[in-house]
Design an enzyme around this catalytic site. Sequence first.
Site, short mmCIF file in Angstrom:
data_model
loop_
_atom_site.label_atom_id
_atom_site.label_comp_id
_atom_site.label_asym_id
_atom_site.label_seq_id
_atom_site.Cartn_x
_atom_site.Cartn_y
_atom_site.Cartn_z
N HIS A 100 3.31 26.89 36.79
CA HIS A 100 2.58 27.48 35.67
C HIS A 100 1.55 28.50 36.13
O HIS A 100 1.61 29.65 35.72
CB HIS A 100 1.96 26.48 34.69
CG HIS A 100 1.26 27.27 33.63
ND1 HIS A 100 1.94 27.87 32.59
CD2 HIS A 100 -0.02 27.69 33.54
CE1 HIS A 100 1.10 28.61 31.89
NE2 HIS A 100 -0.09 28.52 32.44
N TYR B 99 -0.04 33.17 35.79
CA TYR B 99 -1.34 33.86 35.71
C TYR B 99 -1.59 34.70 36.96
O TYR B 99 -2.31 35.70 36.91
CB TYR B 99 -2.48 32.87 35.46
CG TYR B 99 -2.33 32.19 34.13
CD1 TYR B 99 -2.04 32.93 32.98
CD2 TYR B 99 -2.42 30.82 34.00
CE1 TYR B 99 -1.84 32.32 31.77
CE2 TYR B 99 -2.23 30.20 32.77
CZ TYR B 99 -1.94 30.96 31.66
OH TYR B 99 -1.74 30.36 30.45
N HIS C 173 10.97 34.37 25.90
CA HIS C 173 9.52 34.31 26.12
C HIS C 173 9.11 35.05 27.40
O HIS C 173 8.22 35.89 27.39
CB HIS C 173 9.09 32.84 26.19
CG HIS C 173 7.74 32.59 26.79
ND1 HIS C 173 6.57 32.95 26.15
CD2 HIS C 173 7.37 32.01 27.96
CE1 HIS C 173 5.53 32.58 26.92
NE2 HIS C 173 5.99 32.02 28.01
N PHE C 174 9.83 34.77 28.49
CA PHE C 174 9.25 35.33 29.73
C PHE C 174 9.60 36.80 29.95
O PHE C 174 9.00 37.44 30.80
CB PHE C 174 9.47 34.43 30.95
CG PHE C 174 10.87 34.17 31.41
CD1 PHE C 174 11.63 35.17 31.97
CD2 PHE C 174 11.39 32.87 31.37
CE1 PHE C 174 12.89 34.90 32.44
CE2 PHE C 174 12.65 32.60 31.85
CZ PHE C 174 13.41 33.62 32.39
N HIS C 175 10.52 37.33 29.16
CA HIS C 175 10.72 38.78 29.30
C HIS C 175 9.64 39.59 28.58
O HIS C 175 9.46 40.78 28.88
CB HIS C 175 12.12 39.18 28.85
CG HIS C 175 13.15 38.88 29.90
ND1 HIS C 175 13.72 37.63 30.05
CD2 HIS C 175 13.66 39.64 30.89
CE1 HIS C 175 14.56 37.65 31.09
NE2 HIS C 175 14.54 38.86 31.62
N ARG D 122 19.84 28.11 27.75
CA ARG D 122 19.53 29.12 28.76
C ARG D 122 20.41 28.85 29.98
O ARG D 122 21.04 27.79 30.07
CB ARG D 122 18.04 29.05 29.15
CG ARG D 122 17.66 27.82 29.95
CD ARG D 122 16.16 27.72 30.23
NE ARG D 122 15.73 28.63 31.29
CZ ARG D 122 14.57 28.52 31.96
NH1 ARG D 122 13.71 27.54 31.67
NH2 ARG D 122 14.23 29.37 32.88
N ARG D 123 20.46 29.79 30.91
CA ARG D 123 21.15 29.60 32.18
C ARG D 123 22.59 29.12 32.01
O ARG D 123 23.02 28.17 32.67
CB ARG D 123 20.40 28.58 33.03
CG ARG D 123 19.01 29.03 33.40
CD ARG D 123 18.27 27.99 34.20
NE ARG D 123 17.21 28.63 34.97
CZ ARG D 123 16.33 27.99 35.71
NH1 ARG D 123 16.37 26.67 35.79
NH2 ARG D 123 15.40 28.64 36.37
#
Length: 576
Positions: free
Chosen positions: A241, A245, A392-394, A455-456
């Site tokens: 996580h 950041y 989300h992470f793109h 996913r994946r």
Amino acid sequence: MTTALPSQSSSRAALPGLDAATLTSLKKLTQAYAVTAFLALMIGVLLGPLQALNYGGINVYDSPLLKALLGSYYQGLTLHGVLNALVFTQFFISGWMLYLPVRDLNVRPNMRFAWFTYLTMTAGLLTAAVPLLTNDATVLYTFYPPLEGSPVFYIGAAVMVAASLLVAGQVVWLWLAWKRAHPGRVTPVVTYMSVATWLMWVVAALGLVVEVVVLLIPWSLGLTRGVDPLLARTLFWWTGHPIVYFWLLPAYISWYAFLPRQAGGRMASEGLTRLAFAMFLVFSVPVGLHHQYADPNVQNTWKVIHMFLTFLVAVPSLLTAFSAAASLEDAARAHGGRGLIGWVRRLPWGNASMTAQVLAMVSFIFGGAGGIVNASIAFSPVVHNTAWIPGHFHITVGTATTLTFMGVMFWLVPHLTGKRLASPRVALASVWWWFTGMMLLALGMHWQGLAGVPRRALVSASAQQGVYDAMHLGLPKAITAASGIVLFVAAILFYAVLWRTLLSRRVDDPERTPIPTSEAISAAGETLADASPLVRRTEPLLALTFAALVLVILVYGPVIAPMLANYQFIPGQRLW
Ligand code: HAS
Ligand code: CU1
């Protein structure tokens, strides 16, 4: 930072400042980090459309060319994730967050050590690349055991992470030397943000270091009977996580310190900026269980505590949203902007570097909101392990971080090399294409995830096509496929500009493109004695690091202790 800051002009001569030869070497080093990063991203990004097309229902992995190049969909996905999320970010950030504090403090770093660190990181990368390319470490960028990759991959990855910790050590060391030479002075804000981020990374990396060095390397070398997947995952997310950041905060440094000036305005408040970074330092790490809500044998109490702490660590991002919007509004109104939102038109939209970063911010409004959904233990079962997560992470790492770094390159390369940015209009087009592509990808993937698409997965070649056909996902699939093409165009435009710039001749004194350091509407002042209580209380970064460590031990100790007591030896598996 280029125009001497008050903090450096009046410094006691105890510390040697940057001389011309060191500055030249430092600029070359920063360029080496950035170019390595963007080379990795180029390869990783070219593999991206393959995944977008897959989620568009088109399987290109079976084409003769790709069959000759890649062992499987999973090898392509592993390379895509490792190169973009792990290699690109770490190299860029290591150069960026060494360069900035050194210039900010005007101190002379040991350049031999700095180059040694870069070479170590590169050696780690090349080592890990061998099994990745030979299809011997097709374990995805999370390398969850009992999937077992070649030990060479884990060793290379460990060397890379160790090198980043050496950069952290060098920056903290320089900052402490500056503090000793300037007692009673407020740490300049760019250095403050960089040191806070590095210290956070040191606490964050502990989990991964223990996982890889103590568990995975001995296991993959055959020295232990097996490995405990739950413990390994928990240590992974201890780092996994906060690593997000570690990718985001270097972009925040630019949003706080440089973007306001690029937009023609000022940073809102130095005190608030420091508070945001102090909060990230303390609260980024003790939240990893929000990736493990579905894992068995972890008490719900601890999952819920990590959830609350996750909501808490969203607060400094909300502070950032306020500060960033305030400084953009300040800039636009200073240039005649009017109206509730009409002022937005007065931002310098012709400037590719500014535009990239503002678009990155816009995408992060949606990325952040999706993150809050992921973090809610009640929503998690709906989205976990679905296409929603890559959606989300793109728009977090793929846009908030990456598009910001792309925008930064438009001034950083001229600043480091004295070369002029080639084709500013193409640069501007590339960032709009990137933003559009990522927003389309996010739309298509979030949508499919809500319908339950995993996913994946090579869904385009699933044996159960009937299941997908019955979901009636024609529109989101088409949007996802289209996003892959848009992003491909974006990458070609961006890299055409980047390589043309880098390969052109030097035309200027590099320092004629300054670091765009912004003034602050509410500055912190120079001495701690005159500073506000907020600035004084956020200054002791080492004490805050200690507090972070204590908090992490408090919320991870009771989670990890039972895992150690019930350690399971699970043998490795190679599923590819
Ligand atoms: Fe996340 C999964 C929760 C932020 C990256 N995340 C991932 C994964 C990645 C990732 C890579 O709780 C996948 C991991 C895997 O492979 O399994 N994430 C959050 C939360 C936040 C968050 C609560 N994520 C990020 C950032 C990332 C990132 C940042 C990369 C850089 N994420 C999760 C959770 C999961 C997860 C669960 C696990 C899901 C699962 O089930 O597996 C927060 O930090 C978000 C806070 C952000 C905000 C937005 C602030 C907005 C700003 C912009 C302002 C805009 C302005 C523009 C001013 C509250 C600062 C003005 C515009 C003008 C034109 C004027
Ligand atoms: Cu997370």
